[in-house]
Design a protein around this motif. Structure first.
Motif, PDB file in Angstrom:
ATOM      1  N   LEU A 348      14.365  16.229  17.384  1.00  0.00           N
ATOM      2  CA  LEU A 348      14.196  17.199  15.545  1.00  0.00           C
ATOM      3  C   LEU A 348      15.527  18.091  15.744  1.00  0.00           C
ATOM      4  CD1 LEU A 348      11.049  16.595  14.649  1.00  0.00           C
ATOM      5  CD2 LEU A 348      12.611  15.275  13.954  1.00  0.00           C
ATOM      6  N   TYR A 349      15.698  19.044  16.613  1.00  0.00           N
ATOM      7  CA  TYR A 349      16.042  19.616  16.998  1.00  0.00           C
ATOM      8  C   TYR A 349      17.494  18.967  16.679  1.00  0.00           C
ATOM      9  CZ  TYR A 349      19.562  23.613  18.826  1.00  0.00           C
ATOM     10  OH  TYR A 349      20.109  24.694  18.975  1.00  0.00           O
ATOM     11  N   GLY A 350      17.944  18.139  17.398  1.00  0.00           N
ATOM     12  CA  GLY A 350      19.124  17.465  18.010  1.00  0.00           C
ATOM     13  C   GLY A 350      19.176  17.011  16.590  1.00  0.00           C
ATOM     14  N   PHE A 351      19.500  16.905  15.389  1.00  0.00           N
ATOM     15  CA  PHE A 351      19.605  16.578  14.523  1.00  0.00           C
ATOM     16  C   PHE A 351      19.850  17.710  14.177  1.00  0.00           C
ATOM     17  CE2 PHE A 351      17.377  12.056  15.477  1.00  0.00           C
ATOM     18  CZ  PHE A 351      18.664  11.240  14.869  1.00  0.00           C
ATOM     19  N   ALA A 352      18.860  18.312  13.917  1.00  0.00           N
ATOM     20  CA  ALA A 352      20.211  19.652  13.435  1.00  0.00           C
ATOM     21  C   ALA A 352      21.078  20.110  14.162  1.00  0.00           C
ATOM     22  CB  ALA A 352      19.310  20.558  13.798  1.00  0.00           C
ATOM     23  N   PHE A 353      21.487  19.771  16.061  1.00  0.00           N
ATOM     24  CA  PHE A 353      22.751  19.402  15.958  1.00  0.00           C
ATOM     25  C   PHE A 353      23.399  19.120  15.794  1.00  0.00           C
ATOM     26  CE2 PHE A 353      24.887  20.017  19.800  1.00  0.00           C
ATOM     27  CZ  PHE A 353      25.562  21.853  20.035  1.00  0.00           C
ATOM     28  N   PHE A 354      23.405  17.522  15.548  1.00  0.00           N
ATOM     29  CA  PHE A 354      24.747  16.631  14.778  1.00  0.00           C
ATOM     30  C   PHE A 354      25.487  17.158  14.030  1.00  0.00           C
ATOM     31  CE2 PHE A 354      25.466  13.831  13.128  1.00  0.00           C
ATOM     32  CZ  PHE A 354      26.549  12.662  13.226  1.00  0.00           C
ATOM     33  N   SER A 355      24.235  17.662  13.157  1.00  0.00           N
ATOM     34  CA  SER A 355      24.950  18.651  11.686  1.00  0.00           C
ATOM     35  C   SER A 355      26.101  19.633  12.170  1.00  0.00           C
ATOM     36  CB  SER A 355      24.233  19.036  10.830  1.00  0.00           C
ATOM     37  OG  SER A 355      24.555  19.865   9.767  1.00  0.00           O
ATOM     38  N   HIS A 356      25.476  20.340  13.291  1.00  0.00           N
ATOM     39  CA  HIS A 356      26.099  21.986  13.488  1.00  0.00           C
ATOM     40  C   HIS A 356      27.236  21.180  14.411  1.00  0.00           C
ATOM     41  CE1 HIS A 356      27.411  24.674  16.785  1.00  0.00           C
ATOM     42  NE2 HIS A 356      26.665  25.596  16.381  1.00  0.00           N
ATOM     43  N   GLN A 357      27.568  19.726  15.090  1.00  0.00           N
ATOM     44  CA  GLN A 357      28.372  19.180  16.035  1.00  0.00           C
ATOM     45  C   GLN A 357      29.422  19.069  14.893  1.00  0.00           C
ATOM     46  OE1 GLN A 357      28.199  21.398  17.923  1.00  0.00           O
ATOM     47  NE2 GLN A 357      29.315  20.312  19.439  1.00  0.00           N
ATOM     48  N   VAL A 358      29.537  18.201  13.560  1.00  0.00           N
ATOM     49  CA  VAL A 358      30.215  17.580  12.607  1.00  0.00           C
ATOM     50  C   VAL A 358      30.798  18.528  12.602  1.00  0.00           C
ATOM     51  CG1 VAL A 358      29.811  16.247  10.353  1.00  0.00           C
ATOM     52  CG2 VAL A 358      28.641  15.170  11.677  1.00  0.00           C
ATOM     53  N   GLY A 359      30.302  19.667  11.778  1.00  0.00           N
ATOM     54  CA  GLY A 359      31.292  20.872  11.654  1.00  0.00           C
ATOM     55  C   GLY A 359      31.639  20.748  12.635  1.00  0.00           C
ATOM     56  N   GLY A 360      31.331  21.755  13.856  1.00  0.00           N
ATOM     57  CA  GLY A 360      32.621  21.169  14.795  1.00  0.00           C
ATOM     58  C   GLY A 360      33.934  20.938  15.303  1.00  0.00           C
ATOM     59  N   PHE A 361      33.127  19.401  14.225  1.00  0.00           N
ATOM     60  CA  PHE A 361      34.428  18.286  14.688  1.00  0.00           C
ATOM     61  C   PHE A 361      35.655  18.765  13.657  1.00  0.00           C
ATOM     62  CE2 PHE A 361      36.355  14.757  12.343  1.00  0.00           C
ATOM     63  CZ  PHE A 361      36.890  13.819  13.849  1.00  0.00           C
ATOM     64  N   LEU A 362      34.849  18.558  12.442  1.00  0.00           N
ATOM     65  CA  LEU A 362      36.117  18.815  11.425  1.00  0.00           C
ATOM     66  C   LEU A 362      36.674  20.451  11.800  1.00  0.00           C
ATOM     67  CD1 LEU A 362      33.875  17.780   7.944  1.00  0.00           C
ATOM     68  CD2 LEU A 362      35.533  16.738   9.865  1.00  0.00           C
ATOM     69  N   GLY A 363      36.089  21.706  12.424  1.00  0.00           N
ATOM     70  CA  GLY A 363      36.972  22.459  12.435  1.00  0.00           C
ATOM     71  C   GLY A 363      37.490  22.645  13.694  1.00  0.00           C
ATOM     72  N   VAL A 364      37.695  22.174  14.823  1.00  0.00           N
ATOM     73  CA  VAL A 364      38.340  21.599  15.529  1.00  0.00           C
ATOM     74  C   VAL A 364      39.724  20.915  14.786  1.00  0.00           C
ATOM     75  CG1 VAL A 364      38.980  21.428  17.716  1.00  0.00           C
ATOM     76  CG2 VAL A 364      37.383  21.964  17.596  1.00  0.00           C
ATOM     77  N   TRP A 365      39.622  20.085  13.999  1.00  0.00           N
ATOM     78  CA  TRP A 365      40.215  18.974  14.241  1.00  0.00           C
ATOM     79  C   TRP A 365      41.944  19.881  12.859  1.00  0.00           C
ATOM     80  CZ3 TRP A 365      40.215  15.274   9.556  1.00  0.00           C
ATOM     81  CH2 TRP A 365      40.785  14.733   9.549  1.00  0.00           C
ATOM     82  N   LEU A 366      40.772  19.875  11.626  1.00  0.00           N
ATOM     83  CA  LEU A 366      41.728  20.712  10.938  1.00  0.00           C
ATOM     84  C   LEU A 366      42.363  21.773  11.231  1.00  0.00           C
ATOM     85  CD1 LEU A 366      38.453  20.488   8.053  1.00  0.00           C
ATOM     86  CD2 LEU A 366      40.546  19.009   8.207  1.00  0.00           C
ATOM     87  N   GLY A 367      41.631  22.512  12.276  1.00  0.00           N
ATOM     88  CA  GLY A 367      42.813  23.566  12.888  1.00  0.00           C
ATOM     89  C   GLY A 367      43.819  23.319  13.097  1.00  0.00           C
TER      90      GLY A 367
END
Length: 410
Positions: A348-367
């Protein structure tokens, strides 16, 4: 004939301090190289003639697959124990770093730095460590252990970026990645102290909850949804800063060394921030703590972008943002455990962390993408500010109590 010991006896007899120390070593080792990715951006793009968007996409893939793999790694760890998951993750992480040293094409970079390291991190990063803490430690140890494990990851961020910068200058970036890859194998002996039992019905439970029931319960719970959505911002900001801050500072006339030391200071300050957050998580409302952290991040980023670039403002930003860096993790993991218990904590923490990493994907890629199109990172910085304030608001409606469950007949 004497009866065999209960399955939980080894856990009860294990010294909590040993569990915490070994878990902290794993968090430090695994967080360090991925926090150093920004140090390799300019050397790799210069040698191969890539744009920053090419390197940024590889790290974006890494963040996304780290998030995609974490719930599945968590489910395996919940069912069969964490040691096998940690070993497999460490081996894949090590292979990914070594393969990255020989990545001469964008495709091989995306495979090594993106896919291999991303899936490797999902099996051996601090997410699995925190879940092991929740399952093996007495309740009174857990809040500070969550903070200590997060702080240990921050120490890895303090230690590895300047080490990477120094090794790049002395032996080259190829060899630095190989050294880091071999270092990841140290995770394996430390993992044995975090052994957890396979999932089994607890005494007094009429019927064990299935994985599907646990997921359905969580995603029908509004507070869990708010928590997951708010965690998106944390990943967006952390991944963008880790990958693009050294290049951003170089663009503004500062040296790559200042970028490395700014990342290092973030890691050092986060040791204080994470431990303080773990301590506060047991003494105040976790939702208010999360809202305050996100709001303060927005202010800190806005001030940093508006101030002239200098070593003082860069290091100062590192200290302030470092205090807020991973301080979201102890209250977030604590809220998941409070609402749903420890049985499926890793998943369950893993699914919360998945949201965290979707944000990470967009942050790095958009940067990387927006830099190539606009010639600056300013738009991404201001998007980070807006997301901070949105996450501060999203966390306020969270209800801090265990989910109500009906008693199931045997």
């Amino acid at each position: 004939m004497s009866q065999p010991p209960a399955p939980t006896a080894p856990l009860a007899a294990r010294a909590p301090l040993l569990v915490v120390l070994c878990g902290c070593m794993i968090a430090m080792l695994t967080f360090g190289p991925r926090a150093s990715s920004g140090i390799f951006l300019l050397p790799m793009t210069s040698e191969y003639g890539w744009g920053r968007d090419t390197f940024g996409l590889a790290i974006a893939i890494q963040n996304l697959l780290w998030g995609v793999g974490t719930p599945f790694a968590g489910a395996v760890a919940d069912r069969f124990g964490v040691v096998r998951v940690l070993w497999a993750g460490a081996a894949l992480y090590a292979l990914g770093l070594i393969a990255m040293a020989y990545a001469a094409t964008p495709g091989s970079l995306h495979l090594s730095a993106g896919m291999m390291i991303g899936f490797g991190l999902s099996g051996c990063s601090f997410n699995i460590v925190l879940a092991a803490f929740g399952k093996t430690l007495p309740e009174k140890w857990r809040p500070m252990a969550f903070g200590a494990g997060t702080a240990a990851g921050s120490f890895g961020q303090f230690l590895f970026p300047p080490l990477a910068a120094g090794l790049n200058a002395s032996i080259g970036w190829h060899e630095t990645l190989i050294v880091f890859g071999v270092t990841m194998l140290l995770v394996m002996p430390f993992a044995t102290a975090l052994a957890t039992p396979s999932a089994a019905p607890r005494a007094g439970e009429a019927r064990p909850q299935s994985i599907g029931a646990a997921l359905g319960e969580a995603f029908r719970h509004p507070s869990y949804i708010f928590l997951v959505l708010g965690f998106f911002t944390c990943g967006f900001q952390l991944a963008f800063v880790t990958t693009h801050l050294p290049a951003y500072l170089t663009d503004r006339g500062l040296s790559l060394t200042i970028g490395g030391w700014t990342l290092a200071v973030i890691g050092l300050a986060n040791m204080v921030g994470s431990l303080s957050s773990g301590w506060l998580s047991s003494r105040m409302s976790r939702r208010y703590l999360l809202a305050a952290i996100y709001f303060a991040r927005g202010i800190a980023i806005a001030v940093f972008v508006l101030l002239p670039a200098s070593p003082v403002t860069s290091i100062g930003f590192g200290i302030v943002i470092g205090l807020l860096w991973l301080s979201t993790v102890p209250p977030t993991s604590g809220l998941v455990m409070l609402m749903f218990g420890t049985r499926y904590l890793a998943m369950l923490y893993g699914f919360a962390f998945f949201s965290h990493q979707v944000g990470g994907f967009l942050g790095v890629w958009l940067g990387g993408l927006l830099y190539e199109q606009l010639g600056s990172y300013n738009l991404v910085w201001w998007l980070s500010v807006a997301l901070s304030f949105a996450s501060a608001i999203i966390n306020l409606p969270i209800v801090e109590r265990p989910v109500a469950r009906e008693t199931q007949p045997a």
